[in-house]
Design an enzyme around this catalytic site. Structure first.
Site, PDB file in Angstrom:
ATOM      1  N   ARG A   1       0.478  -1.360   0.129  1.00  0.00           N
ATOM      2  CA  ARG A   1       0.055  -0.089  -0.224  1.00  0.00           C
ATOM      3  C   ARG A   1       1.042   1.559  -0.221  1.00  0.00           C
ATOM      4  NH1 ARG A   1      -3.433  -2.749  -1.591  1.00  0.00           N
ATOM      5  NH2 ARG A   1      -5.560  -3.035  -0.402  1.00  0.00           N
TER       6      ARG A   1
ATOM      7  N   GLU B   1      -4.380   7.636  -4.719  1.00  0.00           N
ATOM      8  CA  GLU B   1      -4.794   6.412  -5.764  1.00  0.00           C
ATOM      9  C   GLU B   1      -6.440   7.002  -6.872  1.00  0.00           C
ATOM     10  OE1 GLU B   1      -3.521   2.533  -5.670  1.00  0.00           O
ATOM     11  OE2 GLU B   1      -2.276   2.925  -4.951  1.00  0.00           O
TER      12      GLU B   1
ATOM     13  N   HIS C   1      -0.633   0.033  -9.802  1.00  0.00           N
ATOM     14  CA  HIS C   1      -1.977  -1.367  -8.685  1.00  0.00           C
ATOM     15  C   HIS C   1      -2.684  -1.938 -10.041  1.00  0.00           C
ATOM     16  CE1 HIS C   1      -4.332  -1.503  -4.536  1.00  0.00           C
ATOM     17  NE2 HIS C   1      -4.364  -2.490  -5.223  1.00  0.00           N
TER      18      HIS C   1
HETATM   19  C1  DGY Z   1      -5.990  -6.267  -2.759  1.00  0.00           C
HETATM   20  O1  DGY Z   1      -7.141  -7.364  -2.758  1.00  0.00           O
HETATM   21  O2  DGY Z   1      -5.409  -5.897  -1.624  1.00  0.00           O
HETATM   22  C2  DGY Z   1      -5.160  -5.578  -3.704  1.00  0.00           C
HETATM   23  O3  DGY Z   1      -4.712  -4.342  -3.309  1.00  0.00           O
HETATM   24  C3  DGY Z   1      -6.916  -4.816  -4.774  1.00  0.00           C
HETATM   25  O4  DGY Z   1      -7.004  -3.817  -3.476  1.00  0.00           O
END
Ligand code: DGY
Length: 318
Positions: A237, A266, A284
């Site tokens: 993240r 994002e 992402h």
């Molecule tokens: C997750 O599943 O956490 C991925 O980052 C997509 O949201």
């Protein structure tokens, strides 16, 4: 029929399966839904299926309808949900672990290789027509094979990254909330602190969840613990990283290269990264394969089906 609201457009097989068992409302223009829209949907829904783009903060949770029984996340990460607030409201929450570990580990390896071997710069040379000649000193990158890789967060994704990296003869080091049993460690070297990990490795991959404890884990101080010339990769993240500190380190060369799939902001990312040739970026895409996006939907629907059949959902978090 049970009313299910799906807040983002999902792959066709998942929508088809959802429509077999639920009366589905779909956000079919796929915009990121506002808090007011999510609250409004909760008054029409027994269940919500949401992505990490829908933020269920404590304020939003407080406004959700009493009708809503379950939030099935179409994600493994749940940092967009205030789990405590949802639990207090008696709303069940599930996620989709396991099924995206392979896809995310692929992107971690892609970023590690792309950043180390200067994939962005090489690609640009061909697209811009600036490749003039082959030369022994041109575009020398950093070799990945046999290097020491430090994994922060040795859960399912971290372990899968380790497995892939072993294929490159990398020596695996890790830190984690607790040490793994030997059968899961597979010879990886445990470090009780992030500092000791960073001091020991040539390359770093973040694979831990975003929590208040891991916010800005990568900052000027922790970057200082890293070896000069380290390669840094983040598929977890954006909020784990103080982006200003990372950009400073990329400019100084203390961090030789970074591979980033996630950002504080994002969508959009951080335009300052675009000024750094030593950054290889993706928007992402960690779990974005057709196979995984279907598997995530199936897992979320399995959780909903179990809940509405009066059973315990496999991936219940609260
Ligand atoms: C997750 O599943 O956490 C991925 O980052 C997509 O949201």
């Amino acid at each position: 029929m049970t009313d299910l609201s799906i807040t983002r457009l999902l792959v066709d097989p998942v929508l088809a399966r959802a429509r077999e068992s639920y009366s589905v409302w779909l956000n079919d223009d796929d915009h990121i839904m506002s808090a007011d829209e999510i609250v409004a949907r909760s008054f029409e829904s027994d269940a919500l299926m949401i992505c990490h783009s829908e933020i269920l903060s404590s304020d939003v949770v407080a406004r959700l309808s009493d009708r809503l029984k379950i939030v099935a996340n179409y994600s493994v990460g749940v940092d967009h949900c205030d789990l405590g607030a949802l639990k207090a409201r008696g709303i069940v929450v599930t996620n989709t672990p396991d099924v995206l570990s392979d896809a995310t580990a692929e992107i971690a390896m892609l970023l590690l290789l792309g950043a180390s071997r200067r994939a962005f710069e090489g690609d640009q040379m061909l697209r811009l027509g600036t490749w003039k000649h082959w030369a022994p000193v041109e575009m020398n990158g950093i070799q990945v094979s046999s290097k020491k890789l430090g994994i922060v967060g040795m859960g399912r994704v971290g372990q899968t990254v380790a497995k892939r990296a072993r294929g490159f003869d990398m020596e695996i080091h890790y830190t984690n909330r607790s040490r793994l049993p030997a059968e899961l460690e597979q010879g990886a070297i445990y470090h009780p602190t992030v500092k000791s990990l960073f001091e020991a490795v040539d390359m770093i991959s973040l694979n831990c969840p975003a929590t208040p404890e891991t916010d800005n884990l990568i900052n000027a101080e922790s970057i200082g613990w890293m070896r000069p010339g380290v390669v840094f990769v983040n598929t977890a993240r954006g909020r784990l990283v103080d982006e200003k500190a990372l950009i400073d380190a990329l400019h100084s060369g203390h961090i030789a290269a970074a591979g980033l799939d996630v950002f504080q902001n994002e969508p959009g990312g951080n335009p300052a990264f675009a000024e750094c040739p030593n950054v290889f970026m993706l928007p992402h895409l960690g779990s974005s394969t057709r196979e995984t996006r279907k598997a995530m939907g199936d897992r979320a629907l399995d959780n909903l089906d179990a809940f509405f059949a009066g059973e315990e959902p496999r991936d219940r978090l609260v």
